[in-house]
Write a protein that holds these residues in place. Structure first.
Motif, PDB file in Angstrom:
ATOM      1  N   THR A   1      35.776 -33.834  64.570  1.00 33.30           N
ATOM      2  CA  THR A   1      34.525 -34.146  63.874  1.00 33.30           C
ATOM      3  C   THR A   1      33.543 -32.984  63.989  1.00 33.30           C
ATOM      4  O   THR A   1      32.420 -33.061  63.525  1.00 33.30           O
ATOM      5  CB  THR A   1      33.859 -35.418  64.449  1.00 33.30           C
TER       6      THR A   1
ATOM      7  N   ALA B   1      26.921 -40.249  65.689  1.00 34.53           N
ATOM      8  CA  ALA B   1      28.085 -39.426  65.378  1.00 34.53           C
ATOM      9  C   ALA B   1      27.716 -38.392  64.324  1.00 34.53           C
ATOM     10  O   ALA B   1      28.104 -37.225  64.408  1.00 34.53           O
ATOM     11  CB  ALA B   1      29.231 -40.309  64.896  1.00 34.53           C
ATOM     12  N   LYS B   2      26.957 -38.834  63.342  1.00 33.96           N
ATOM     13  CA  LYS B   2      26.571 -37.921  62.270  1.00 33.96           C
ATOM     14  C   LYS B   2      25.672 -36.815  62.788  1.00 33.96           C
ATOM     15  O   LYS B   2      25.568 -35.742  62.191  1.00 33.96           O
ATOM     16  CB  LYS B   2      25.856 -38.708  61.159  1.00 33.96           C
TER      17      LYS B   2
ATOM     18  N   ARG C   1      37.846 -35.605  57.594  1.00 32.44           N
ATOM     19  CA  ARG C   1      37.255 -36.035  56.326  1.00 32.44           C
ATOM     20  C   ARG C   1      35.784 -36.362  56.520  1.00 32.44           C
ATOM     21  O   ARG C   1      34.950 -36.098  55.657  1.00 32.44           O
ATOM     22  CB  ARG C   1      38.005 -37.244  55.777  1.00 32.44           C
ATOM     23  N   MET C   2      35.477 -36.951  57.663  1.00 28.12           N
ATOM     24  CA  MET C   2      34.082 -37.266  57.950  1.00 28.12           C
ATOM     25  C   MET C   2      33.301 -35.952  58.086  1.00 28.12           C
ATOM     26  O   MET C   2      32.236 -35.789  57.508  1.00 28.12           O
ATOM     27  CB  MET C   2      34.032 -38.093  59.240  1.00 28.12           C
TER      28      MET C   2
ATOM     29  N   ALA D   1      42.870 -36.522  60.486  1.00 26.74           N
ATOM     30  CA  ALA D   1      42.236 -36.397  59.167  1.00 26.74           C
ATOM     31  C   ALA D   1      41.075 -37.370  59.022  1.00 26.74           C
ATOM     32  O   ALA D   1      40.097 -37.093  58.327  1.00 26.74           O
ATOM     33  CB  ALA D   1      43.270 -36.638  58.064  1.00 26.74           C
ATOM     34  N   MET D   2      41.175 -38.515  59.700  1.00 28.54           N
ATOM     35  CA  MET D   2      40.089 -39.500  59.636  1.00 28.54           C
ATOM     36  C   MET D   2      38.786 -38.841  60.120  1.00 28.54           C
ATOM     37  O   MET D   2      37.712 -39.136  59.619  1.00 28.54           O
ATOM     38  CB  MET D   2      40.442 -40.684  60.534  1.00 28.54           C
ATOM     39  N   ALA D   3      38.942 -37.955  61.089  1.00 23.53           N
ATOM     40  CA  ALA D   3      37.767 -37.260  61.626  1.00 23.53           C
ATOM     41  C   ALA D   3      37.370 -36.083  60.743  1.00 23.53           C
ATOM     42  O   ALA D   3      36.189 -35.897  60.439  1.00 23.53           O
ATOM     43  CB  ALA D   3      38.057 -36.780  63.041  1.00 23.53           C
TER      44      ALA D   3
ATOM     45  N   ALA E   1      34.623 -38.405  53.304  1.00 22.51           N
ATOM     46  CA  ALA E   1      35.126 -39.698  53.780  1.00 22.51           C
ATOM     47  C   ALA E   1      34.771 -40.844  52.849  1.00 22.51           C
ATOM     48  O   ALA E   1      35.358 -41.908  52.910  1.00 22.51           O
ATOM     49  CB  ALA E   1      34.585 -39.994  55.178  1.00 22.51           C
TER      50      ALA E   1
ATOM     51  N   ARG F   1      33.100 -38.469  71.109  1.00 32.21           N
ATOM     52  CA  ARG F   1      33.558 -38.870  72.436  1.00 32.21           C
ATOM     53  C   ARG F   1      35.039 -39.194  72.433  1.00 32.21           C
ATOM     54  O   ARG F   1      35.646 -39.446  71.394  1.00 32.21           O
ATOM     55  CB  ARG F   1      32.790 -40.085  72.930  1.00 32.21           C
ATOM     56  N   THR F   2      35.590 -39.171  73.639  1.00 36.15           N
ATOM     57  CA  THR F   2      36.943 -39.692  73.823  1.00 36.15           C
ATOM     58  C   THR F   2      36.814 -40.936  74.681  1.00 36.15           C
ATOM     59  O   THR F   2      35.763 -41.204  75.245  1.00 36.15           O
ATOM     60  CB  THR F   2      37.857 -38.692  74.532  1.00 36.15           C
TER      61      THR F   2
ATOM     62  N   MET G   1      40.944 -35.659  68.140  1.00 41.40           N
ATOM     63  CA  MET G   1      40.147 -36.449  67.197  1.00 41.40           C
ATOM     64  C   MET G   1      38.660 -36.232  67.415  1.00 41.40           C
ATOM     65  O   MET G   1      37.886 -36.185  66.468  1.00 41.40           O
ATOM     66  CB  MET G   1      40.469 -37.924  67.353  1.00 41.40           C
ATOM     67  N   ALA G   2      38.265 -36.139  68.683  1.00 43.68           N
ATOM     68  CA  ALA G   2      36.851 -35.932  68.968  1.00 43.68           C
ATOM     69  C   ALA G   2      36.419 -34.545  68.503  1.00 43.68           C
ATOM     70  O   ALA G   2      35.363 -34.377  67.893  1.00 43.68           O
ATOM     71  CB  ALA G   2      36.578 -36.115  70.450  1.00 43.68           C
TER      72      ALA G   2
END
Ligand SMILES: Nc1ncnc2c1ncn2[C@@H]1O[C@H](COP(=O)(O)OP(=O)(O)OP(=O)(O)O)[C@@H](O)[C@H]1O
Ligand SMILES: [Mg+2]
Lengths: 330, 396, 249
Positions: free
Chosen positions: C167, C80-81, C108-109, C104-106, C114, C86-87, C163-164
């Motif tokens: 990021t 991911a980093k 912030r990352m 926001a969870m995404a 995060a 993905r969905t 969400m995907a």
């Protein structure tokens, strides 16, 4: 959106109210509230693990008890200064949590609950079988309270120790509230709700679970030492699974994930239990019924009372101020 | 912000109001009754014992009309559940809210040290009716703490001496549950047994509460011992006696025990009970006018059985407390009351009673042996040793 | 070799679940900026392939490389980093959080905050409102403060994609994004994918052939875990085997 300052206000108001206690109440209530604050703080810390991260533990008393033992042993066996012993006890407990965390956080749900129960029982077993070193079943009585070196603030008095506990409680709850509201705190909620998604977004789920575990243990450890000093005693009962159950119950009844709810319930349960025990010999049944009632009537815990009240208010004033209530939904 | 301020003020007032109410409630009345806080477990695994001690205390105060030195006595009972934290919480409530003048009761050893600590720091007189942990009346004992019951090992010291000196046994194996009480009791036995020339061949420590002793009995060579000491209670005691017989140890090897082989257990044991020697601070077969009176009072309280250790220890502790209140003329002068307690010298149903300088009872110990009776096994007193303290040793 | 850089390479990938061979020797080379379709009947291993790429299962053999780096043994979070997002076929959100909280969870990352444990998260969002911007872009800004649980299915599917995207990935895996959507919603979603930046590499699993042929330039067809065809979409469309096992149904 929830006001950023709300938690600080609650904290301030609570502190002010609690400050007046010794002026208004007798020694007994001050002492009772000291122990209540201690349990409240533990429950609040546990909420980070149970409510936020979704990991219900039945062994949390271990971290509470072991720090007390650490401090007592430091003072009685190694002649440590009580402050140093307190620090040693807290660090010992936290170190144990950090060491155990990698194993514990691999478990989920019931498996986690069970392994924590086992962990707690092992600690309990070591304490009861520790011979003279841990005092066995007798535990370690005669733990002296430390001194602040201030003439006007004597921890040996009921009021003095109460204020000291209050200061610790305020500091710890402030830190917990900040943690809960941070990006890290939000990520714990994410882990509770959907671990896989968190992983695929780049979050180190295991590390964060371990951190939550250690934070909860840390709060337990701090209040464990306070409890040891307050009672002048630690014994195997402070590690007992029944105490763990009381902490877990406080989180549930208070409302998991609300911090303030478990705080209120943690202290409240202690006061209620002490009171009811004095009123009737059937107190276990009365308490049990009360717990069931609380869980059935308020599945969201004490904290949900506030949400309920707010919803009611919004509903009654809803149509008139419709434009401002974008938040509310069907 | 305004709403918050209003709420805060309202809360403060509410608390203040409550506090005033509580404060008025707590104002001590100048010449009220003497309030005694009785702390015993009435729930949990010690509940049966707690109830018996409570009843014993109540029975004695009832028998003197609940009045001492012209002052009415009021008992306030609270449940410890056998848990130290709850015992402390309830002790605080009794002292802080119920405003009791002293505490008594306790039962289980685990609660003894924290409560002794509490009495010392709160400076409240505390009498352990039952609860043997030696530390309470050890070198660090607080002047506020007394124990009318036997300290762990006190009766076993007499038993050890009797086993070696009178029964002529030379090598013993000890069997006791692995916890601090077992350790302290075996310690008392071993001390005087070895002092009288005996030898402890083996110390077996089965886990607390177990009823399976096979692995432990099996470890002892039956030909190497002529006596076995046992500290078990309830179903554990019965199981132990049966398994000893199963392994063929009895009757060749004698069995001596702490006073937990109660009448009920002896009855179940039947034949195998014969010859069992025990030592304790009370047995209903004591033949004195004082004990006759006690037995009568006990029966009159609606009991259709003979009193056991816990019934009696409750009664005895109340008797000792009442005597001290009487001589101190009340409990208002705390020092006078403590001094009166320390100076106790009473004829009780179990013999002469005094305290040593550590607040520990010095009492008569009765050695009993089980013999064949008309309706089954009976315990008869075979030896009476007066003036036994917590570190008693045979004279000479 | 072609000059276009490769975003994702899968070589000889085999995945087993006990006795079942879910994927067998699958090879995939996805060029940067490609719109790559994965086609196949139910149970043919499409989702399993995405799980392998994103690090949610352990292949029996084979390698996976992201931007030229072998990631076969790296955990999901590391991939991911590196820009992978993905969905999920089955909507996978944070049901009790708000829409904004989810996104926001995404963000912030993506913003590298995060890990912050002291600063209030909501302050961080308002200071740098990526989440808000993302929601507006997906036209679900008006839902920002609703809890996910209270959303309709279509709205949840949109959030799944939001969400995907939040990021800020370089490689995006979409697992049946239109499953369960109405025709209108499907059209809207197709439009959305069209607006994705050119340099974003997109792999898309779809049963809707209209969507597939409209969006993708490359296609791989799976059957029982085996690749039965792979190549430019237009070419696959005419492939007789594909027609038989999949299109002919
Ligand atoms: N975790 C698992 N454990 C065991 N078998 C699995 C697991 N995941 C997938 N499978 C099996 O692997 C095969 C491929 O499944 P997969 O979900 O990848 O199919 P799919 O192509 O995505 O199908 P669909 O179109 O229905 O989504 C199926 O037979 C499935 O049952
Ligand atoms: Mg699938």
């Amino acid at each position: 959106m929830r006001s950023v300052l709300r938690d600080e206000r609650i904290l301030l108001a609570g502190t002010l109210v609690l400050c007046v206690v010794p002026f208004v109440f007798g020694n007994y209530w001050t002492g009772l509230l000291t122990q209540a604050l201690i349990f409240a703080g533990v429950a609040m810390g546990l909420d980070i693990l149970v409510g936020f991260t979704g990991m219900p533990s039945l062994g949390h008393a271990a971290f509470f008890g072991l720090s007390g033992y650490g401090a007592a042993i430091g003072i009685q066996r190694y002649d440590l200064n009580p402050w140093l012993a307190a620090l040693t006890g807290i660090l010992f407990s936290i170190a144990l949590a950090v060491l155990f965390a990698p194993l514990a956080v691999r478990m989920r749900g019931l498996a986690f609950l069970t392994i924590m129960l086992a962990f707690g029982q092992v600690c309990w077993g070591i304490a009861t079988r520790g011979g003279d070193f841990t005092g066995g079943e007798n535990g370690l009585p005669g733990i002296p309270r430390p001194s602040l070196g201030l003439g006007w603030w004597d921890l040996k008095t009921t009021d003095g120790f109460y204020y000291f506990t209050l200061v610790c409680t305020v500091l710890v709850s402030f830190v917990l509230v900040r943690i809960a509201r941070s990006a890290f705190g939000a990520s714990l909620l994410g882990i509770r709700e959907n671990e896989t998604r968190m992983m695929t977004m780049g979050y180190h789920v295991a590390a964060r679970r371990a951190a939550a575990f250690s934070i909860a243990a840390g709060a337990g450890a701090i209040f464990g030492v306070l409890s040891a000093f307050f009672n002048g005693y630690v014994g195997p009962g402070t590690l007992d699974w029944r105490l763990s159950a009381q902490f877990l119950l406080s989180v549930v009844i208070g409302g998991a994930g609300s911090l303030w709810g478990p705080f209120v319930a943690g202290g409240g349960l202690h006061i209620v239990k002490t009171y009811i025990t004095g009123q009737t010999q059937y107190w276990p049944m009365v308490l049990g019924a009360l717990y069931v009632f609380a869980v059935v009537v308020l599945p969201g815990g004490i904290a949900s009372l506030i949400t309920l009240a707010r919803n009611r208010r919004n509903r009654s004033s809803g149509p008139a101020t419709g434009s401002t209530t974008a938040v509310s939904s069907k | 912000m305004k709403r918050f301020l209003t709420l805060f003020l309202a809360l403060s007032f509410a608390f203040t109001g409550l506090g005033v109410a509580v404060a008025q409630d707590a104002t001590p009345e100048a010449s009220g009754p003497i309030k005694i806080g009785v702390l015993n477990p009435t729930t949990g695994s010690f509940a049966v014992f707690g109830e018996q001690v409570n009843a014993g205390i109540q029975l004695y105060f009832d028998s003197i009309g609940n009045e001492v030195a012209g002052i009415p006595i009021e008992l306030v009972f609270a449940d410890t559940a056998g848990d130290p934290q709850q015992a402390l919480d309830q002790a605080r409530r009794l002292v802080g809210e119920e405003d009791v003048d002293m505490l008594m009761g306790i039962i289980n050893s685990a609660v003894v040290p924290p409560l002794a600590e509490f009495a010392a720091t709160e400076e409240i007189p505390l009498v352990f009716s039952v609860g043997g942990a030696q530390v309470a009346t050890g070198p660090d004992r607080s002047p506020y703490v007394f124990r009318t019951a036997l300290a762990n090992g006190q009766q076993d010291r007499v038993l050890g001496w009797y086993t070696a000196e009178i029964l002529g046994k030379q090598s013993a194996a000890t069997f006791a549950w692995d916890f601090i009480v077992g350790e302290e009791r075996v310690g008392g036995f071993a001390d005087t047994f070895t002092a009288a020339g005996g030898e402890i061949v083996s110390e077996q420590k089965p886990p607390l509460g177990t009823t399976d002793y096979g692995p432990f009995i099996g470890q002892v060579d039956p030909t190497s011992i002529d006596v076995a000491y046992a500290f078990f209670s309830g179903p554990g005691a019965l199981a132990f006696a049966q398994q000893m017989a199963d392994f063929g140890l009895t009757p060749n090897v004698g069995l001596v025990a702490s006073d937990y082989f109660t009448a009920g257990i002896l009855e179940e044991m039947g034949e195998t009970a014969l010859g069992l020697v025990q030592a304790g601070g009370y047995t209903s077969s004591i033949d004195t006018p004082e004990n006759a009176a006690y037995l009568e009072a006990f029966a009159a309280s609606g009991q259709d059985r003979l009193p056991g250790t816990y019934d009696y220890e409750g009664y005895l502790s109340a008797m000792v407390v009442a005597d001290a209140i009487e001589r101190a003329g009340g409990i208002g002068d705390e020092q006078a009351f403590l001094d009166a307690l320390a100076a106790a010298d009473i004829t009780t149903p179990s013999g002469q009673f005094t305290f040593d300088e550590s607040g520990q009872a010095v009492r008569t110990i009765f050695v009993t042996e089980v013999t064949e009776g008309d309706g089954g096994p009976v315990q008869s007193i075979v030896e009476t040793v007066d003036g036994v303290g917590q570190s008693w040793a045979a004279a000479g | 070799m072609s000059a276009t850089p490769v975003a994702l390479t899968v070589q000889k990938l085999t995945v087993r679940f006990g006795g079942i061979v879910a994927l067998s020797d699958v090879d995939l080379t996805v060029a940067k900026g490609s719109r790559y379709g994965i086609l196949g009947p139910n149970g043919s291993g499409k989702t399993t392939l995405f799980n392998s790429i994103s690090g949610l299962n352990t292949p029996a053999s084979g390698t996976i490389a992201l931007h030229g780096t072998d990631v076969t043994n790296r955990p999901a979070r590391a991939r991911a980093k590196m820009g992978l997002a993905r969905t999920f076929q089955i909507t996978s959100l944070f049901p009790s959080l708000t829409v904004r909280g989810n996104v926001a969870m995404a963000t912030r990352m993506a913003d590298g905050v995060a890990g912050s444990w002291w600063k209030p998260a909501d302050l961080q969002i308002s200071a740098n409102d990526d989440a808000g911007a993302m929601l507006e872009q997906l036209r679900i800004g008006h839902l920002a403060n609703r809890t996910v649980r209270s959303l309709g299915y279509g709205e949840q599917r949109q959030l799944e994609i939001a969400m995907a995207l939040a990021t800020r990935p370089s490689v995006l895996l979409l697992d049946e994004p239109t499953a369960g959507l109405s025709n209108a919603e499907t059209v809207a979603l197709t439009e959305l994918v069209r607006t994705f930046p050119k340099e974003l590499t997109v792999l898309i699993i779809e049963h809707d052939l209209g969507v597939i042929f409209e969006l993708t330039d490359q296609l791989t067809v799976l059957q029982n875990g085996v690749m039965i065809a792979s190549g430019p979409s237009a070419q696959i469309r005419e492939d007789p085997i594909v027609k038989e096992v999949y299109l002919g149904r």
